[in-house]
Design an enzyme around this catalytic site. Structure first.
Site, PDB file in Angstrom:
ATOM      1  N   SER A 154       0.837  -1.193   0.000  1.00  0.00           N
ATOM      2  CA  SER A 154       0.000   0.000   0.000  1.00  0.00           C
ATOM      3  C   SER A 154       0.877   1.249   0.000  1.00  0.00           C
ATOM      4  CB  SER A 154      -0.964  -0.041   1.194  1.00  0.00           C
ATOM      5  OG  SER A 154      -1.986   0.907   1.042  1.00  0.00           O
ATOM      6  N   ASP A 252      -9.183  -4.043  -6.075  1.00  0.00           N
ATOM      7  CA  ASP A 252      -8.622  -2.862  -5.430  1.00  0.00           C
ATOM      8  C   ASP A 252      -8.928  -1.590  -6.221  1.00  0.00           C
ATOM      9  OD1 ASP A 252      -7.108  -1.109  -3.915  1.00  0.00           O
ATOM     10  OD2 ASP A 252      -5.181  -2.052  -4.362  1.00  0.00           O
ATOM     11  N   HIS A 282      -7.950  -4.628  -1.662  1.00  0.00           N
ATOM     12  CA  HIS A 282      -6.816  -3.968  -1.014  1.00  0.00           C
ATOM     13  C   HIS A 282      -6.630  -4.504   0.406  1.00  0.00           C
ATOM     14  CE1 HIS A 282      -4.066  -0.468  -0.891  1.00  0.00           C
ATOM     15  NE2 HIS A 282      -4.354  -0.448   0.406  1.00  0.00           N
TER      16      HIS A 282
END
Length: 315
Positions: A154, A252, A282
Protein backbone atom coordinates in the site's frame (compact mmCIF):
# COMPACT_ATOMS: atom_id res chain seq x y z
CA UNK A 1 -15.29 19.05 -2.02
CA UNK A 2 -15.79 16.80 0.98
CA UNK A 3 -15.25 18.43 4.35
CA UNK A 4 -12.73 15.66 5.09
CA UNK A 5 -10.60 16.87 2.18
CA UNK A 6 -9.95 20.15 3.98
CA UNK A 7 -6.42 19.84 5.40
CA UNK A 8 -7.36 21.15 8.86
CA UNK A 9 -10.20 18.63 9.20
CA UNK A 10 -8.18 15.79 7.65
CA UNK A 11 -5.39 16.45 10.13
CA UNK A 12 -7.72 16.13 13.11
CA UNK A 13 -9.24 12.91 11.79
CA UNK A 14 -5.81 11.49 10.96
CA UNK A 15 -4.53 12.15 14.47
CA UNK A 16 -7.60 10.43 15.91
CA UNK A 17 -6.97 7.42 13.66
CA UNK A 18 -3.37 7.33 14.88
CA UNK A 19 -4.43 7.33 18.53
CA UNK A 20 -6.96 4.56 17.95
CA UNK A 21 -4.36 2.46 16.14
CA UNK A 22 -1.90 2.94 18.98
CA UNK A 23 -4.49 1.91 21.56
CA UNK A 24 -5.38 -1.21 19.57
CA UNK A 25 -1.71 -2.16 19.21
CA UNK A 26 -1.16 -1.97 22.97
CA UNK A 27 -3.91 -4.44 23.77
CA UNK A 28 -2.76 -7.88 24.83
CA UNK A 29 -4.94 -9.52 22.18
CA UNK A 30 -7.65 -8.88 19.64
CA UNK A 31 -7.81 -7.31 16.17
CA UNK A 32 -5.14 -4.71 15.55
CA UNK A 33 -3.02 -5.68 18.54
CA UNK A 34 0.70 -6.19 18.10
CA UNK A 35 0.29 -9.66 19.58
CA UNK A 36 -2.28 -10.59 16.93
CA UNK A 37 -0.01 -9.50 14.07
CA UNK A 38 2.93 -11.41 15.55
CA UNK A 39 0.84 -14.56 15.85
CA UNK A 40 0.40 -14.85 12.09
CA UNK A 41 2.49 -17.43 10.17
CA UNK A 42 3.80 -19.08 13.35
CA UNK A 43 5.96 -21.44 11.29
CA UNK A 44 8.35 -18.50 10.90
CA UNK A 45 9.35 -17.58 14.48
CA UNK A 46 11.85 -14.87 13.52
CA UNK A 47 15.03 -13.49 15.06
CA UNK A 48 14.74 -9.74 15.57
CA UNK A 49 16.52 -6.72 16.96
CA UNK A 50 16.25 -2.96 16.65
CA UNK A 51 18.44 -0.08 15.56
CA UNK A 52 18.07 3.60 14.75
CA UNK A 53 19.04 5.00 11.37
CA UNK A 54 19.98 8.71 11.23
CA UNK A 55 18.40 10.81 8.47
CA UNK A 56 18.05 14.52 7.75
CA UNK A 57 14.29 14.22 8.30
CA UNK A 58 14.35 12.45 11.69
CA UNK A 59 15.95 9.35 13.22
CA UNK A 60 14.14 6.22 12.08
CA UNK A 61 13.49 3.18 14.24
CA UNK A 62 14.07 -0.02 12.31
CA UNK A 63 13.19 -3.58 13.35
CA UNK A 64 15.76 -6.01 11.95
CA UNK A 65 14.77 -9.58 11.03
CA UNK A 66 17.82 -11.81 10.69
CA UNK A 67 18.02 -14.85 8.38
CA UNK A 68 19.29 -18.10 9.82
CA UNK A 69 22.80 -19.31 9.01
CA UNK A 70 23.63 -16.63 6.45
CA UNK A 71 26.85 -14.65 6.29
CA UNK A 72 26.81 -11.21 4.67
CA UNK A 73 23.15 -11.50 3.66
CA UNK A 74 21.44 -9.18 1.17
CA UNK A 75 19.08 -6.54 2.57
CA UNK A 76 15.34 -6.09 2.06
CA UNK A 77 14.14 -2.66 3.22
CA UNK A 78 10.41 -2.83 3.96
CA UNK A 79 7.93 0.04 4.19
CA UNK A 80 4.55 -0.70 5.78
CA UNK A 81 1.16 0.53 4.64
CA UNK A 82 -1.27 2.88 6.33
CA UNK A 83 -2.14 5.70 3.94
CA UNK A 84 1.07 7.60 4.80
CA UNK A 85 -0.69 8.34 8.11
CA UNK A 86 -0.81 5.18 10.24
CA UNK A 87 2.53 4.16 11.76
CA UNK A 88 2.05 0.46 12.43
CA UNK A 89 5.06 -1.60 11.41
CA UNK A 90 3.59 -4.68 13.12
CA UNK A 91 1.28 -5.03 10.10
CA UNK A 92 4.18 -6.51 8.15
CA UNK A 93 5.72 -8.64 10.88
CA UNK A 94 4.66 -11.94 9.28
CA UNK A 95 5.90 -10.86 5.86
CA UNK A 96 9.26 -9.81 7.28
CA UNK A 97 9.71 -13.09 9.17
CA UNK A 98 8.86 -15.11 6.08
CA UNK A 99 11.16 -13.13 3.79
CA UNK A 100 14.09 -13.52 6.17
CA UNK A 101 13.52 -17.28 6.33
CA UNK A 102 12.58 -18.01 2.73
CA UNK A 103 14.64 -15.43 0.80
CA UNK A 104 17.71 -15.48 3.07
CA UNK A 105 17.74 -11.70 3.42
CA UNK A 106 18.06 -9.48 6.46
CA UNK A 107 14.83 -7.49 6.55
CA UNK A 108 14.71 -3.93 7.83
CA UNK A 109 11.14 -3.03 8.73
CA UNK A 110 11.13 0.76 8.83
CA UNK A 111 9.10 2.90 11.25
CA UNK A 112 9.17 5.91 8.93
CA UNK A 113 7.71 9.35 9.63
CA UNK A 114 4.05 9.83 8.73
CA UNK A 115 1.63 12.67 8.04
CA UNK A 116 0.19 14.97 9.21
CA UNK A 117 3.20 15.43 11.49
CA UNK A 118 5.54 14.92 8.53
CA UNK A 119 3.77 15.64 5.23
CA UNK A 120 5.19 15.05 1.76
CA UNK A 121 8.03 15.06 0.77
CA UNK A 122 9.42 14.02 4.17
CA UNK A 123 8.47 10.29 4.07
CA UNK A 124 9.91 9.50 0.60
CA UNK A 125 13.04 11.51 1.35
CA UNK A 126 13.59 9.74 4.67
CA UNK A 127 12.94 6.37 3.01
CA UNK A 128 15.59 7.08 0.38
CA UNK A 129 18.14 8.22 2.97
CA UNK A 130 17.58 5.01 4.94
CA UNK A 131 18.30 2.91 1.85
CA UNK A 132 21.36 5.00 1.09
CA UNK A 133 22.53 4.48 4.68
CA UNK A 134 22.14 0.71 4.24
CA UNK A 135 24.31 0.83 1.12
CA UNK A 136 27.00 2.84 2.92
CA UNK A 137 26.94 1.19 6.36
CA UNK A 138 25.45 -2.28 5.83
CA UNK A 139 28.89 -3.90 5.97
CA UNK A 140 29.39 -2.58 9.51
CA UNK A 141 26.40 -4.69 10.56
CA UNK A 142 27.38 -7.80 8.63
CA UNK A 143 25.03 -7.16 5.68
CA UNK A 144 25.75 -6.91 1.98
CA UNK A 145 24.97 -3.27 1.20
CA UNK A 146 25.60 -3.97 -2.45
CA UNK A 147 22.53 -6.22 -2.73
CA UNK A 148 19.46 -4.25 -1.69
CA UNK A 149 15.77 -4.75 -2.38
CA UNK A 150 13.13 -2.17 -1.46
CA UNK A 151 9.51 -3.10 -1.03
CA UNK A 152 6.25 -2.15 0.56
CA UNK A 153 2.54 -2.71 0.84
CA UNK A 154 0.00 0.00 0.00
CA UNK A 155 1.53 3.36 0.99
CA UNK A 156 4.77 1.50 1.59
CA UNK A 157 4.72 0.39 -2.04
CA UNK A 158 4.40 4.02 -3.04
CA UNK A 159 7.44 4.83 -0.91
CA UNK A 160 9.41 1.94 -2.42
CA UNK A 161 8.65 3.31 -5.89
CA UNK A 162 9.77 6.76 -4.73
CA UNK A 163 13.02 5.33 -3.37
CA UNK A 164 13.72 3.63 -6.70
CA UNK A 165 13.03 6.89 -8.53
CA UNK A 166 15.40 8.87 -6.31
CA UNK A 167 18.08 6.21 -6.69
CA UNK A 168 17.74 6.56 -10.47
CA UNK A 169 17.93 10.34 -10.35
CA UNK A 170 20.70 10.64 -7.77
CA UNK A 171 23.05 7.97 -9.08
CA UNK A 172 22.34 5.19 -6.65
CA UNK A 173 22.45 3.14 -4.67
CA UNK A 174 21.89 0.30 -7.09
CA UNK A 175 18.78 -1.68 -6.23
CA UNK A 176 18.33 -5.32 -7.14
CA UNK A 177 14.53 -5.10 -7.09
CA UNK A 178 11.57 -2.95 -6.08
CA UNK A 179 8.50 -4.81 -4.78
CA UNK A 180 5.31 -2.79 -5.18
CA UNK A 181 2.40 -4.54 -3.43
CA UNK A 182 -1.02 -2.92 -4.19
CA UNK A 183 0.61 0.55 -4.16
CA UNK A 184 -1.02 3.99 -4.52
CA UNK A 185 0.79 5.58 -7.46
CA UNK A 186 -1.58 8.36 -8.53
CA UNK A 187 -2.50 10.71 -5.71
CA UNK A 188 -3.33 13.46 -8.20
CA UNK A 189 -6.51 11.68 -9.29
CA UNK A 190 -9.23 11.77 -6.66
CA UNK A 191 -10.66 8.55 -5.28
CA UNK A 192 -14.11 9.48 -6.60
CA UNK A 193 -12.67 9.44 -10.12
CA UNK A 194 -11.19 5.97 -9.71
CA UNK A 195 -13.11 2.78 -10.43
CA UNK A 196 -12.87 -0.64 -8.81
CA UNK A 197 -14.16 -3.97 -10.13
CA UNK A 198 -16.69 -4.19 -7.28
CA UNK A 199 -19.32 -1.74 -6.04
CA UNK A 200 -17.91 -1.26 -2.55
CA UNK A 201 -14.13 -1.70 -2.46
CA UNK A 202 -12.29 -1.62 0.84
CA UNK A 203 -10.77 1.80 0.18
CA UNK A 204 -13.53 4.39 0.47
CA UNK A 205 -13.40 7.99 -0.81
CA UNK A 206 -13.51 9.40 2.71
CA UNK A 207 -10.33 7.50 3.56
CA UNK A 208 -8.56 8.98 0.55
CA UNK A 209 -9.74 12.45 1.59
CA UNK A 210 -8.18 12.02 5.03
CA UNK A 211 -4.98 10.34 3.89
CA UNK A 212 -4.27 12.47 0.83
CA UNK A 213 -5.11 15.80 2.46
CA UNK A 214 -2.94 14.93 5.47
CA UNK A 215 -0.03 13.73 3.36
CA UNK A 216 -0.32 16.30 0.55
CA UNK A 217 -2.25 19.28 1.91
CA UNK A 218 -1.09 21.37 -1.06
CA UNK A 219 -2.93 19.90 -4.09
CA UNK A 220 -0.29 21.35 -6.41
CA UNK A 221 2.21 18.77 -5.12
CA UNK A 222 0.04 15.77 -5.91
CA UNK A 223 1.44 15.39 -9.43
CA UNK A 224 5.00 15.17 -8.10
CA UNK A 225 6.77 12.11 -9.50
CA UNK A 226 7.49 10.84 -5.96
CA UNK A 227 3.76 10.86 -5.18
CA UNK A 228 2.14 10.08 -8.53
CA UNK A 229 4.47 8.28 -10.95
CA UNK A 230 1.43 6.70 -12.65
CA UNK A 231 -0.19 10.08 -13.39
CA UNK A 232 -0.05 11.11 -17.09
CA UNK A 233 1.88 14.28 -16.17
CA UNK A 234 4.99 12.24 -15.32
CA UNK A 235 6.62 11.49 -18.67
CA UNK A 236 10.28 11.20 -17.65
CA UNK A 237 12.43 8.45 -19.09
CA UNK A 238 12.65 5.62 -16.54
CA UNK A 239 15.38 3.72 -18.35
CA UNK A 240 17.78 2.36 -15.74
CA UNK A 241 15.33 2.32 -12.83
CA UNK A 242 15.42 -0.73 -10.55
CA UNK A 243 13.56 -3.79 -11.87
CA UNK A 244 10.10 -4.18 -10.37
CA UNK A 245 7.77 -6.89 -9.18
CA UNK A 246 4.29 -5.35 -9.13
CA UNK A 247 1.48 -7.10 -7.25
CA UNK A 248 -2.11 -5.89 -7.62
CA UNK A 249 -5.43 -7.01 -6.15
CA UNK A 250 -8.28 -7.62 -8.61
CA UNK A 251 -10.91 -5.64 -6.67
CA UNK A 252 -8.62 -2.86 -5.43
CA UNK A 253 -9.54 0.77 -6.14
CA UNK A 254 -5.82 1.34 -6.77
CA UNK A 255 -5.38 -1.49 -9.25
CA UNK A 256 -5.63 0.59 -12.42
CA UNK A 257 -2.88 3.00 -11.48
CA UNK A 258 -0.55 0.16 -10.52
CA UNK A 259 -1.27 -1.51 -13.85
CA UNK A 260 -0.48 1.74 -15.67
CA UNK A 261 2.80 2.02 -13.83
CA UNK A 262 3.67 -1.60 -14.54
CA UNK A 263 3.13 -0.91 -18.23
CA UNK A 264 5.35 2.14 -17.98
CA UNK A 265 8.07 0.11 -16.29
CA UNK A 266 7.74 -2.55 -18.99
CA UNK A 267 8.43 0.07 -21.67
CA UNK A 268 11.60 0.99 -19.74
CA UNK A 269 12.57 -2.71 -19.64
CA UNK A 270 12.24 -2.60 -15.85
CA UNK A 271 9.26 -4.88 -15.20
CA UNK A 272 10.17 -8.33 -13.89
CA UNK A 273 6.55 -9.39 -13.49
CA UNK A 274 3.07 -8.04 -12.83
CA UNK A 275 1.07 -10.47 -10.70
CA UNK A 276 -2.65 -9.86 -10.24
CA UNK A 277 -4.16 -11.57 -7.18
CA UNK A 278 -7.65 -12.61 -8.23
CA UNK A 279 -10.78 -12.33 -6.13
CA UNK A 280 -9.29 -10.07 -3.44
CA UNK A 281 -9.33 -6.42 -2.43
CA UNK A 282 -6.82 -3.97 -1.01
CA UNK A 283 -5.10 -5.24 2.13
CA UNK A 284 -6.28 -8.80 1.54
CA UNK A 285 -3.14 -10.25 3.13
CA UNK A 286 -4.00 -8.77 6.53
CA UNK A 287 -7.24 -10.80 6.57
CA UNK A 288 -6.60 -13.96 4.55
CA UNK A 289 -3.62 -15.84 5.99
CA UNK A 290 -3.63 -18.53 3.30
CA UNK A 291 -3.63 -16.00 0.47
CA UNK A 292 -0.96 -13.99 2.29
CA UNK A 293 1.25 -17.06 2.59
CA UNK A 294 0.80 -17.78 -1.12
CA UNK A 295 1.69 -14.27 -2.32
CA UNK A 296 4.49 -13.77 0.22
CA UNK A 297 6.05 -16.94 -1.20
CA UNK A 298 5.97 -15.36 -4.67
CA UNK A 299 7.63 -12.23 -3.32
CA UNK A 300 10.30 -14.30 -1.57
CA UNK A 301 11.03 -16.14 -4.83
CA UNK A 302 11.43 -12.89 -6.74
CA UNK A 303 13.74 -11.55 -4.04
CA UNK A 304 15.87 -14.72 -4.11
CA UNK A 305 16.23 -14.44 -7.87
CA UNK A 306 17.14 -10.76 -7.68
CA UNK A 307 19.85 -10.97 -5.01
CA UNK A 308 21.21 -14.46 -5.59
CA UNK A 309 22.06 -17.02 -2.89
CA UNK A 310 23.43 -15.93 0.49
CA UNK A 311 26.64 -17.47 1.75
CA UNK A 312 26.25 -20.03 4.58
CA UNK A 313 27.55 -19.05 7.98
CA UNK A 314 30.82 -20.57 9.24
CA UNK A 315 29.51 -20.64 12.80
Amino acid sequence: MSILARPAVATRVARTMQRLTQLAARRSSGPGSAAAWRARLPEYPGDTGELTVPTAVAPARVVVYRPKDAANPPVYVNFHGGGFVIADIELDDALCRMLAAEAGVVVLNVDYVVAPQHPFPAPPRQAYEIVRWVAEHGGEHGWDGGRIVVGGQSAGGGLAAAVARQALEEGGPALALQVLHYPPLDLATGARDKRAAIAKPMLRPWMADVFDSSYLPDPRLRTDRLASPAHPSDTADLTGIAPAFVVTAEYDLLRSEAVRYAERLKKADALVEHHDVLGVDHGYDTKDVDKAREVYALIAEQVRRAVGPSAPSDS
